[in-house]
Write an enzyme that holds these catalytic residues in place. Structure first.
Site, PDB file in Angstrom:
ATOM      1  CG  ASP A 169     -10.202  -1.009  -0.273  1.00  0.00           C
ATOM      2  OD1 ASP A 169     -11.385  -0.876  -0.580  1.00  0.00           O
ATOM      3  OD2 ASP A 169      -9.632  -2.120  -0.223  1.00  0.00           O
TER       4      ASP A 169
ATOM      5  CD  GLU B 245      -2.702   5.977   1.868  1.00  0.00           C
ATOM      6  OE1 GLU B 245      -2.228   5.370   0.884  1.00  0.00           O
ATOM      7  OE2 GLU B 245      -2.762   5.471   3.002  1.00  0.00           O
TER       8      GLU B 245
HETATM    9  P1  IMP Z   1      -7.521   0.472   3.213  1.00  0.00           P
HETATM   10  O1  IMP Z   1      -6.895   0.449   4.548  1.00  0.00           O
HETATM   11  O2  IMP Z   1      -8.508  -0.646   3.038  1.00  0.00           O
HETATM   12  O3  IMP Z   1      -8.122   1.800   2.841  1.00  0.00           O
HETATM   13  O4  IMP Z   1      -6.427   0.094   2.174  1.00  0.00           O
HETATM   14  C1  IMP Z   1      -5.431   0.930   1.853  1.00  0.00           C
HETATM   15  C2  IMP Z   1      -4.313   0.195   1.153  1.00  0.00           C
HETATM   16  O5  IMP Z   1      -4.697  -1.032   0.549  1.00  0.00           O
HETATM   17  C3  IMP Z   1      -3.844   1.080   0.020  1.00  0.00           C
HETATM   18  O6  IMP Z   1      -2.922   2.017   0.451  1.00  0.00           O
HETATM   19  C4  IMP Z   1      -3.276   0.055  -0.937  1.00  0.00           C
HETATM   20  O7  IMP Z   1      -1.952  -0.251  -0.586  1.00  0.00           O
HETATM   21  C5  IMP Z   1      -4.124  -1.183  -0.731  1.00  0.00           C
HETATM   22  N1  IMP Z   1      -5.206  -1.264  -1.727  1.00  0.00           N
HETATM   23  C6  IMP Z   1      -6.516  -1.060  -1.542  1.00  0.00           C
HETATM   24  N2  IMP Z   1      -7.205  -1.223  -2.669  1.00  0.00           N
HETATM   25  C7  IMP Z   1      -6.311  -1.525  -3.608  1.00  0.00           C
HETATM   26  C8  IMP Z   1      -6.405  -1.797  -5.019  1.00  0.00           C
HETATM   27  O8  IMP Z   1      -7.464  -1.756  -5.671  1.00  0.00           O
HETATM   28  N3  IMP Z   1      -5.233  -2.079  -5.669  1.00  0.00           N
HETATM   29  C9  IMP Z   1      -4.042  -2.103  -5.015  1.00  0.00           C
HETATM   30  N4  IMP Z   1      -3.910  -1.853  -3.720  1.00  0.00           N
HETATM   31  C10 IMP Z   1      -5.037  -1.565  -3.023  1.00  0.00           C
END
Ligand code: IMP
Length: 308
Positions: free
Chosen positions: A216, A212
């Protein structure tokens, strides 16, 4: 380090080699008049370096052949007019061979400047060199752990492509890669997350590493791990370049982590904000104003599914 403003990076590197050998040098200390017309100077020549201990002038030439020819002509003229002057022309090849011998990079390749794109970014969080070192560390760790297991590294498009490409080039072991893509929240037909591009191979019995770019909330990862686990891999681990732990909503097991960051929105090295900034060669934090400013046009980075 203060010093002269070199016209070309290879001159700066060359000066470092001279320093290393404690050879005194002056940069462009003297200009020689080559042509005068009606009392007016019409042509001058300023060699790049003077080495006082050797009483030697050096001219570095890293330019195209056409310009080298012109320089050669100037040099001949200088030697005619000032026969007492000792001067040597170092050709592009000589300079690069010297630099390479002492471990310098081909200095002609200046890194591109990303000032324009960076205006909206807050600051560089992890510069290129640090990203490179971290990717190298992860590559070595993974290589050690997976040396005889022929792992399959699975990347989730698109942001991870940068990281994955660099990562596997730090892994001198047998391995394979594959990619998946998932739907984004807020796009048409996107009422529930689904796989829009599946793996091309069967992973049953394989050692799988899900790679990954950033984790986040962990929601994406949770979904993907559930999906992959159903296919009975021999093992399944996660490697992420960035872990944004403070924003985690669900617990996900992450074995390999590059950087731990706080609650900031990151761009660069594959990470985007509204499909921009992926091409920054480093990781930068985005100014909150940047994503708040146009929050009316589209949902902010945290309210939409992030553009992957
Ligand atoms: P999660 O499901 O919230 O963990 O988000 C995962 C996805 O959100 C990552 O694979 C990224 O594509 C996007 N993402 C989360 N945080 C960021 C950031 O700070 N910058 C850019 N993309 C992010």
């Amino acid at each position: 380090m203060d010093g002269p403003l070199f016209a070309h990076p290879s001159e700066r590197e060359f000066a470092r080699i001279l320093d290393f050998y404690r050879i005194a040098w002056q940069y462009e200390p003297r200009s020689f008049i080559l042509h005068e017309q009606d009392g007016q100077v019409s042509e001058m020549f300023t060699p790049d370096f003077y080495l006082p201990d050797l009483d030697l002038y050096l001219e570095l030439t890293t330019m195209r052949q056409r310009l080298v020819t012109k320089k050669n002509r100037k040099l001949r003229r200088l030697q005619e007019l000032y026969p007492e002057i000792n001067i040597r022309l170092l050709y592009k090849r000589d300079v690069y061979e010297l630099l390479a011998k002492y471990g310098y990079h081909p200095a002609e390749v200046e890194p591109p400047q990303f000032d324009e794109l960076l205006r909206e970014a807050k600051h560089i969080l992890f510069p290129e060199r640090q990203v490179r070192e971290t990717v190298r560390r992860l590559g070595m760790e993974l290589s050690g752990d997976y040396a005889d297991r022929h792992p399959l590294l699975v990347g989730v498009l698109k942001g991870v492509t940068f990281f994955l490409a660099d990562l596997i080039r730090q892994m001198p072991i047998e391995l394979e890669i594959d990619f998946m893509a998932i739907s984004q929240l807020g796009t048409r037909g996107g009422s529930a997350v689904r796989i829009v591009k599946d793996l091309e191979q069967d992973i049953a019995g394989r050692h799988v590493v899900l790679v990954e770019d950033i984790v986040d909330t962990g929601l994406t990862l949770r979904f993907l791990l559930g999906y992959l686990a159903q296919r009975q891999p021999a093992s399944l681990e996660v490697c992420t370049l960035v872990d944004k732990q403070p924003r985690r909503l669900v617990d996900v097991p992450i074995r390999y982590v590059g950087f731990q960051v706080g609650d900031e929105f990151l761009v660069g090295y594959g990470l985007d904000f509204r499909r921009r900034y992926r091409n920054l060669p480093f990781l930068s934090a985005l100014k909150p104003e940047t994503y708040r400013a146009d929050a009316t046009a589209e949902p902010g980075p945290y309210t939409s599914a992030q553009a992957r």
